[in-house]
Design a protein around this motif. Sequence first.
Motif, PDB file in Angstrom:
ATOM      1  N   PRO A 139       0.838  -1.210   0.000  1.00 45.60           N
ATOM      2  CA  PRO A 139       0.000   0.000   0.000  1.00 45.60           C
ATOM      3  C   PRO A 139       0.871   1.256   0.000  1.00 45.60           C
ATOM      4  O   PRO A 139       1.981   1.254   0.533  1.00 45.60           O
ATOM      5  CB  PRO A 139      -0.797  -0.126   1.301  1.00 45.60           C
ATOM      6  N   ASN A 140       0.356   2.303  -0.598  1.00 42.65           N
ATOM      7  CA  ASN A 140       1.007   3.629  -0.685  1.00 42.65           C
ATOM      8  C   ASN A 140       2.187   3.654  -1.643  1.00 42.65           C
ATOM      9  O   ASN A 140       2.847   4.678  -1.776  1.00 42.65           O
ATOM     10  CB  ASN A 140       1.454   4.112   0.706  1.00 42.65           C
ATOM     11  N   VAL A 141       2.494   2.528  -2.317  1.00 40.53           N
ATOM     12  CA  VAL A 141       3.569   2.515  -3.302  1.00 40.53           C
ATOM     13  C   VAL A 141       2.977   2.894  -4.652  1.00 40.53           C
ATOM     14  O   VAL A 141       2.090   2.212  -5.171  1.00 40.53           O
ATOM     15  CB  VAL A 141       4.264   1.138  -3.373  1.00 40.53           C
ATOM     16  N   LYS A 142       3.476   3.993  -5.195  1.00 42.10           N
ATOM     17  CA  LYS A 142       2.957   4.498  -6.473  1.00 42.10           C
ATOM     18  C   LYS A 142       3.639   3.832  -7.651  1.00 42.10           C
ATOM     19  O   LYS A 142       2.987   3.454  -8.634  1.00 42.10           O
ATOM     20  CB  LYS A 142       3.187   6.016  -6.517  1.00 42.10           C
ATOM     21  N   SER A 143       4.957   3.711  -7.603  1.00 42.77           N
ATOM     22  CA  SER A 143       5.695   3.069  -8.686  1.00 42.77           C
ATOM     23  C   SER A 143       6.970   2.458  -8.127  1.00 42.77           C
ATOM     24  O   SER A 143       7.462   2.873  -7.074  1.00 42.77           O
ATOM     25  CB  SER A 143       6.031   4.069  -9.793  1.00 42.77           C
ATOM     26  N   VAL A 144       7.494   1.453  -8.860  1.00 43.46           N
ATOM     27  CA  VAL A 144       8.729   0.780  -8.474  1.00 43.46           C
ATOM     28  C   VAL A 144       9.680   0.837  -9.655  1.00 43.46           C
ATOM     29  O   VAL A 144       9.291   0.508 -10.790  1.00 43.46           O
ATOM     30  CB  VAL A 144       8.468  -0.683  -8.059  1.00 43.46           C
ATOM     31  N   ASN A 145      10.906   1.255  -9.371  1.00 44.37           N
ATOM     32  CA  ASN A 145      11.882   1.389 -10.450  1.00 44.37           C
ATOM     33  C   ASN A 145      13.150   0.614 -10.069  1.00 44.37           C
ATOM     34  O   ASN A 145      13.991   1.115  -9.351  1.00 44.37           O
ATOM     35  CB  ASN A 145      12.213   2.867 -10.675  1.00 44.37           C
ATOM     36  N   PRO A 146      13.308  -0.636 -10.535  1.00 41.72           N
ATOM     37  CA  PRO A 146      14.533  -1.394 -10.258  1.00 41.72           C
ATOM     38  C   PRO A 146      15.665  -0.902 -11.147  1.00 41.72           C
ATOM     39  O   PRO A 146      15.433  -0.345 -12.225  1.00 41.72           O
ATOM     40  CB  PRO A 146      14.143  -2.835 -10.617  1.00 41.72           C
ATOM     41  N   GLY A 147      16.903  -1.087 -10.709  1.00 41.31           N
ATOM     42  CA  GLY A 147      18.020  -0.613 -11.517  1.00 41.31           C
ATOM     43  C   GLY A 147      19.324  -1.274 -11.144  1.00 41.31           C
ATOM     44  O   GLY A 147      19.447  -1.914 -10.095  1.00 41.31           O
ATOM     45  N   ARG A 148      20.307  -1.109 -12.062  1.00 42.55           N
ATOM     46  CA  ARG A 148      21.643  -1.646 -11.804  1.00 42.55           C
ATOM     47  C   ARG A 148      22.658  -0.781 -12.531  1.00 42.55           C
ATOM     48  O   ARG A 148      22.473  -0.441 -13.708  1.00 42.55           O
ATOM     49  CB  ARG A 148      21.740  -3.094 -12.298  1.00 42.55           C
ATOM     50  N   TRP A 149      23.745  -0.467 -11.830  1.00 34.32           N
ATOM     51  CA  TRP A 149      24.824   0.330 -12.417  1.00 34.32           C
ATOM     52  C   TRP A 149      25.930  -0.586 -12.929  1.00 34.32           C
ATOM     53  O   TRP A 149      26.202  -1.645 -12.373  1.00 34.32           O
ATOM     54  CB  TRP A 149      25.446   1.260 -11.358  1.00 34.32           C
ATOM     55  N   THR A 150      26.567  -0.130 -14.009  1.00 35.89           N
ATOM     56  CA  THR A 150      27.774  -0.791 -14.504  1.00 35.89           C
ATOM     57  C   THR A 150      28.617   0.230 -15.256  1.00 35.89           C
ATOM     58  O   THR A 150      28.098   1.285 -15.668  1.00 35.89           O
ATOM     59  CB  THR A 150      27.435  -1.988 -15.423  1.00 35.89           C
TER      60      THR A 150
END
Length: 644
Positions: free
Chosen positions: A339-350
């Motif tokens: 609840p209350n989560v609007k969006s999820v943005n997974p990521g990875r740096w290289t």
Amino acid sequence: MSGAPLIQLSGIRRAFTHGAVTSEVLRGIDLTIHAGEFVAIVGQSGSGKSTLMNILGLLDHPSGGTYRFAGEDVSTLSRDGQAELRREVFGFVFQRYHLLPGVSARANAELPAIYAGVDGKARQRRATALLERLGLGGRLDHRPDQLSGGQQQRVSIARALMNGGEVILADEPTGALDSASGAAVMDLLRELAAEGHTVILITHDPAVARIARRVVEIRDGVIVRDSGNGEAVHPAPAPARRPDRHAPALFALTEALRSAFAALAGNPFRTALTLLGIVIGTASVIAMLAIGEGTRRQVLARAAATGTDWIVVMPDNDNPALPGGRMTLADAQALAQLPNVKSVNPGRWTTVTLTAGAVTLRSEAFGTSTAYPETFRWRTHRGSFFTPDDERAAAPVMVLGAAVAARLFPGVADPSGRYVLANGIPFLVTGVLEPKGPDERGMDRDDRVVLPLSTASSRLTGSTDLGGIQLTVTDTARLTQTKGHVRETLLARHRMEDFFINDMASRIAELGETQSAMAGLLAVIASVSLLVGGIGVMNIMLMSVTERTREIGIRMAVGASGRDILGQFLAEAVILAGAGGLAGLALGLAVGVGAALALDLSVVFQARAIALALAGAVGTGLLFGYMPAGRAARLDPVRALARE
């Protein structure tokens, strides 16, 4: 009989100690003087007559015996009480005149009235009238060095009469004058005695003494002859009315200001060197606080540019005992259901090597989702962002940061549609991100490329593990609660806390505290210069007290109390420090503006910081000026007058 005596001495003794040797100057003086008497105290040099006069005028204290003035034992009076009696009753006429050298005849005559609290216009009228009466109407604005000896002595007589001069104490008033000037001064004293003033004349000249109605001879510290019986010859008219008081008998601020500015002008080079520490200290505090505040606001503004409505979750590999520390797309999907989560943005740096034509460079590549522009509030400046179809197909596309685009394609306004080799693999450029500049750590945010996470995993890293997950929330008021839900969810999935959670609001608060602490540290370091400047003020004030000891004695003789002297020198120290503070303010503003223009720093001047710096400068003057001022206030009037 003429009533109770005005002055009554009983068994007065005065001894001086020099090392192990004690010499007794007065050996038991009994003397009675009534109001309106004209008494000459005669004796050879060393007989004790000047010491007796100093005791009569409360400039010195007897070693023994009793001195009563108008029936009151003067030994019961405090230093300030005795100063008040000198101011209100006694008027001194010295052999060496004892005029303040840097001021006019009128200002010298006004001096006792300043300490009596008489306002400026009334003082000037009174002084002018007295000097005109004494034949100095054309010399009102002349300094002592512009007057003859006889004229200077007449100025000292006018000063003695300024507050009424009920008792005139004249110590060898003709000793430094030629015969004509001496005769004129004695005529004035005779007139004053006829008007009702009690005149006590100290002289070694029998011819001068004969002008008095009563002659008291002193020899080897004792009275050997007294021609009178201690009573006035006839009832005398009341002395001239004293000028009206319009304020308490406190030292006038105008006199402190005049004295302070005279001290500044008297030795400008030394004063400038003394104020240098205050100037540099104040300027440093103002400039450092302005630069620190500007930097703080700039850092916080950069940090807040990405919003405060998101939470970031990252794997924690710091503990080698933990086997976990992995974060996956499944974790991101689970968090998206909270609840209350609007969006999820997974990521990875290289890190990647980018090549376009003859240009090759190293940069950071961020594999992420199409939610990147919304999550990070970072739109494309040219072209467009990659699409959900590109993400599903792991398409070899990327969006360039502004700095990367400028270096790979110099002079090209929009490189969209061109190809870049990333680690030797061709990628299509779909757009260019809008420029953001450095972040709060000073890192260039435009030195990056962004591509689909699926593409980064399959073509660049070979791993589906995430470097982090960023969540945006719908209601920031529930952000802390949402952080708790995130933690509970990941603990249930990982069965250990191999991750850490942060949010931008907390990060901004931490940054604000850090930057404020840094600005405060800079201000403290800069304040050391104020401390050094304060020591300089103390040194110059100590030198000033030493150089102006005789002036202090003159002021005490005409009625300045210890509180008056303390106030005067404290005022001088504060004015000196305040002048340095104002100069430091101008320098600090100039340094801050120069830093903003030349070094492109963010500078914010705050009224509170400026007021604090100025208050610090004035407070430094007050703190470090107190010891010299206290020393001046405690000086012995007799010793001070004897100082060359």
